[in-house]
Design a protein around this motif. Structure first.
Motif, short mmCIF file in Angstrom:
data_model
loop_
_atom_site.label_atom_id
_atom_site.label_comp_id
_atom_site.label_asym_id
_atom_site.label_seq_id
_atom_site.Cartn_x
_atom_site.Cartn_y
_atom_site.Cartn_z
N GLU A 80 2.62 -4.13 3.89
CA GLU A 80 3.76 -3.26 3.65
C GLU A 80 3.24 -1.89 3.24
OE1 GLU A 80 7.38 -2.95 0.42
OE2 GLU A 80 6.85 -4.95 1.18
N PHE A 81 3.79 -0.82 3.83
CA PHE A 81 3.21 0.51 3.66
C PHE A 81 4.29 1.53 3.36
CE2 PHE A 81 1.24 4.36 5.91
CZ PHE A 81 0.50 4.73 4.79
N HIS A 82 4.03 2.38 2.34
CA HIS A 82 4.96 3.45 1.97
C HIS A 82 4.19 4.76 1.83
CE1 HIS A 82 8.14 0.53 0.84
NE2 HIS A 82 7.11 -0.22 0.46
N VAL A 83 4.78 5.83 2.34
CA VAL A 83 4.23 7.18 2.17
C VAL A 83 5.06 7.88 1.11
CG1 VAL A 83 3.65 9.36 3.29
CG2 VAL A 83 3.45 7.20 4.57
N LEU A 84 4.39 8.48 0.13
CA LEU A 84 5.07 8.98 -1.07
C LEU A 84 5.48 10.45 -1.00
CD1 LEU A 84 2.81 7.19 -3.71
CD2 LEU A 84 5.04 6.46 -2.84
N ALA A 85 5.45 11.03 0.18
CA ALA A 85 5.91 12.43 0.33
C ALA A 85 6.28 12.65 1.79
CB ALA A 85 4.83 13.41 -0.10
N GLY A 113 -0.77 13.02 8.20
CA GLY A 113 -1.43 11.86 7.63
C GLY A 113 -0.70 10.56 7.93
N VAL A 114 0.62 10.60 7.92
CA VAL A 114 1.40 9.39 8.19
C VAL A 114 1.14 8.89 9.61
CG1 VAL A 114 3.44 10.72 8.90
CG2 VAL A 114 3.70 8.35 8.12
N ASP A 115 0.95 9.81 10.57
CA ASP A 115 0.69 9.41 11.96
C ASP A 115 -0.68 8.75 12.11
OD1 ASP A 115 3.13 10.59 12.68
OD2 ASP A 115 2.17 12.55 12.90
N ILE A 116 -1.63 9.16 11.28
CA ILE A 116 -2.98 8.61 11.37
C ILE A 116 -3.07 7.24 10.73
CG2 ILE A 116 -5.38 8.96 10.62
CD1 ILE A 116 -4.81 11.99 10.80
N PHE A 117 -2.48 7.08 9.54
CA PHE A 117 -2.71 5.86 8.78
C PHE A 117 -1.70 4.75 9.05
CE2 PHE A 117 -5.34 8.85 6.56
CZ PHE A 117 -6.41 8.07 6.11
N ILE A 171 0.84 -1.19 0.00
CA ILE A 171 0.00 0.00 0.00
C ILE A 171 0.88 1.24 0.00
CG2 ILE A 171 -1.77 1.28 1.26
CD1 ILE A 171 -2.84 -1.32 2.30
N PHE A 172 0.51 2.23 -0.81
CA PHE A 172 1.26 3.47 -0.97
C PHE A 172 0.30 4.64 -0.82
CE2 PHE A 172 2.75 0.01 -3.56
CZ PHE A 172 4.13 -0.03 -3.38
N MET A 173 0.69 5.65 -0.07
CA MET A 173 -0.20 6.78 0.19
C MET A 173 0.37 8.10 -0.31
SD MET A 173 -1.86 8.12 3.81
CE MET A 173 -0.38 8.92 4.45
N MET A 224 7.53 7.32 -6.61
CA MET A 224 6.79 6.38 -7.45
C MET A 224 7.71 5.64 -8.40
SD MET A 224 3.24 8.35 -8.44
CE MET A 224 1.93 8.54 -7.23
N VAL A 225 8.69 6.33 -8.94
CA VAL A 225 9.66 5.70 -9.84
C VAL A 225 10.50 4.68 -9.07
CG1 VAL A 225 11.73 6.09 -11.22
CG2 VAL A 225 9.76 7.60 -11.50
N ASP A 226 11.05 5.09 -7.94
CA ASP A 226 11.94 4.22 -7.17
C ASP A 226 11.23 2.96 -6.67
OD1 ASP A 226 13.96 6.04 -7.57
OD2 ASP A 226 13.75 7.00 -5.60
N LEU A 227 9.93 3.09 -6.39
CA LEU A 227 9.17 1.95 -5.89
C LEU A 227 8.54 1.13 -7.00
CD1 LEU A 227 7.54 3.81 -2.87
CD2 LEU A 227 9.14 1.87 -2.71
N GLY A 228 8.82 1.50 -8.24
CA GLY A 228 8.35 0.72 -9.38
C GLY A 228 6.90 0.91 -9.74
N LEU A 229 6.31 2.00 -9.29
CA LEU A 229 4.89 2.25 -9.58
C LEU A 229 4.69 2.85 -10.96
CD1 LEU A 229 3.83 3.75 -6.12
CD2 LEU A 229 3.53 1.39 -6.91
N VAL A 230 5.66 3.62 -11.43
CA VAL A 230 5.57 4.26 -12.74
C VAL A 230 6.92 4.11 -13.44
CG1 VAL A 230 3.84 5.93 -11.94
CG2 VAL A 230 6.27 6.54 -11.87
#
Length: 358
Positions: free
Chosen positions: A265-270, A252-256, A243-245, A303-309
């Motif tokens: 597995e969870f990644h925050v994109l900013a 937001g990172v503290d909430i989710f 999951i990527f947010m 997004m690039v580094d995580l292979g999403l785009v």
């Protein structure tokens, strides 16, 4: 884990969580909290405000918690005690209604609580003061900003979710279709990158709760713009996908994180210091306020580094066009506020570029 109280007065909630069960009569875990070990955030009005009690209910009931007609709040506030519901023991489940603009309780609420065995006749919604002869308070299995307790996971594994097959492997829960409710200005730039790389833009509100949970359980990768779309995860114990947010708030990172990380597995994109909200159309910061990023390239590179785009250069001009397009859709005819906000964001970005380490 379950405590019984007698002759408990419950009021509907007013604005800012004022109401609910009489604090003198309930255990601390029966109140509204935001984080394990944190003090409750609710309050109870003075006696003169509830002199007229409209109804007294005999029998034994389970307290379900607050009911705010909002998808995310139902999944983090209104189901967390339902693990204890026993139709052979309880005459029903009591929810303290939070009064707002929307008065009718929607069908999707009944669909969600039915997963825990509740039928409509079991549900008592307190919209006027009531006293309950016996009221049981079960310890919540999950708390917003803390996530699920270890002992709660086996209960979730037994929930009778009707699995739906043939859902997308790569899911994008975007907010560009409901931009008036707030999103990241410029989200459409990232939406185009994701959908162009095999992600399917999903509008979860078009599906029932079983289908929504199935989408999350079946997916290999889920990208979501911070919001309630991911909250059906509260009905699962573990999922196989990542999951990527894209955050919309600095916190937001503290909430989710506490809710997603135990399950996937969870990644925050900013980073939190690059995201900020500005005034909504009403001129105040609200949940539907527009969000901006000072470093859109940060989201792109993540997004690039995580292979999403695909690995390609960030197009700053294309992003600014998307940002303006999204902001125009959000503000509509409020052109002055639109230009003021875009000018402010542009100025802050220019200031960052003058700092050597940025």
């Amino acid at each position: 884990m379950i405590e019984t109280r007698r002759d408990v007065l419950i009021l509907p909630y007013r604005k800012a969580w004022v109401g609910g069960p009489d604090h003198a009569q309930v255990p601390k875990h029966g109140r509204v909290r935001r984080g394990k070990g944190k003090e409750p955030i609710d309050s109870f009005p003075s006696p003169e405000e509830y002199e007229n009690i409209s109804e007294q209910r005999r029998g034994r009931y389970l307290y379900g918690g607050p009911l705010k007609i909002h998808f995310g709040h139902v999944l983090v506030d209104s189901i967390i005690r339902l693990w204890a519901f026993d139709p052979q023991r309880h005459d029903g489940v009591v929810f303290a209604y939070l009064k707002g603009r929307e008065q009718a309780v929607p069908d999707w609420f009944y669909d969600i609580v039915s997963i825990f065995g509740l039928e409509r006749h079991h549900i008592v919604i307190v919209s006027e003061p009531m006293v309950f002869e016996q009221l049981e308070f079960a310890e919540p299995g999950s708390i917003l900003k803390s996530g699920p307790a270890d002992w709660y996971m086996p209960h979730l594994e037994k929930l009778p979710i009707k699995r739906v097959n043939h859902t997308p492997r790569n899911v994008y829960y975007g907010r560009t279709h409901l931009i008036q409710k707030g999103t990241l200005m410029g989200e459409s730039y990232f939406a185009d990158l994701l959908t162009g790389n095999g992600f399917e833009y999903v509008r979860p509100e078009e599906f029932d709760i079983h289908h929504q949970v199935s989408i999350i359980q079946n997916a290999e990768r889920i990208v979501f713009a911070e919001g309630s779309s991911i909250y059906p995860i509260e009905l699962t114990a573990k999922i196989r996908g990542k999951i990527f947010m894209i955050p919309r708030r600095a916190n937001g990172v503290d909430i989710f994180t506490p809710h997603i990380f135990p399950r996937a597995e969870f990644h925050v994109l900013a980073s939190r210091d690059s995201i900020f909200r500005m005034a909504s159309r009403s001129g105040k910061k609200r949940p539907n306020s527009p969000t901006y990023t000072l470093r859109p390239i940060e989201i792109h590179n993540a997004m690039v580094d995580l292979g999403l785009v695909p690995r390609r250069k960030f197009d700053a001009d294309a992003f600014e066009i998307a940002e303006r397009r999204d902001a125009t859709a959000y503000f509509g005819g409020l052109g002055n506020e639109l230009e003021k906000q875009l000018a402010y964001v542009k100025k802050r970005r220019a200031r960052l570029r003058r700092i050597p380490h940025i």
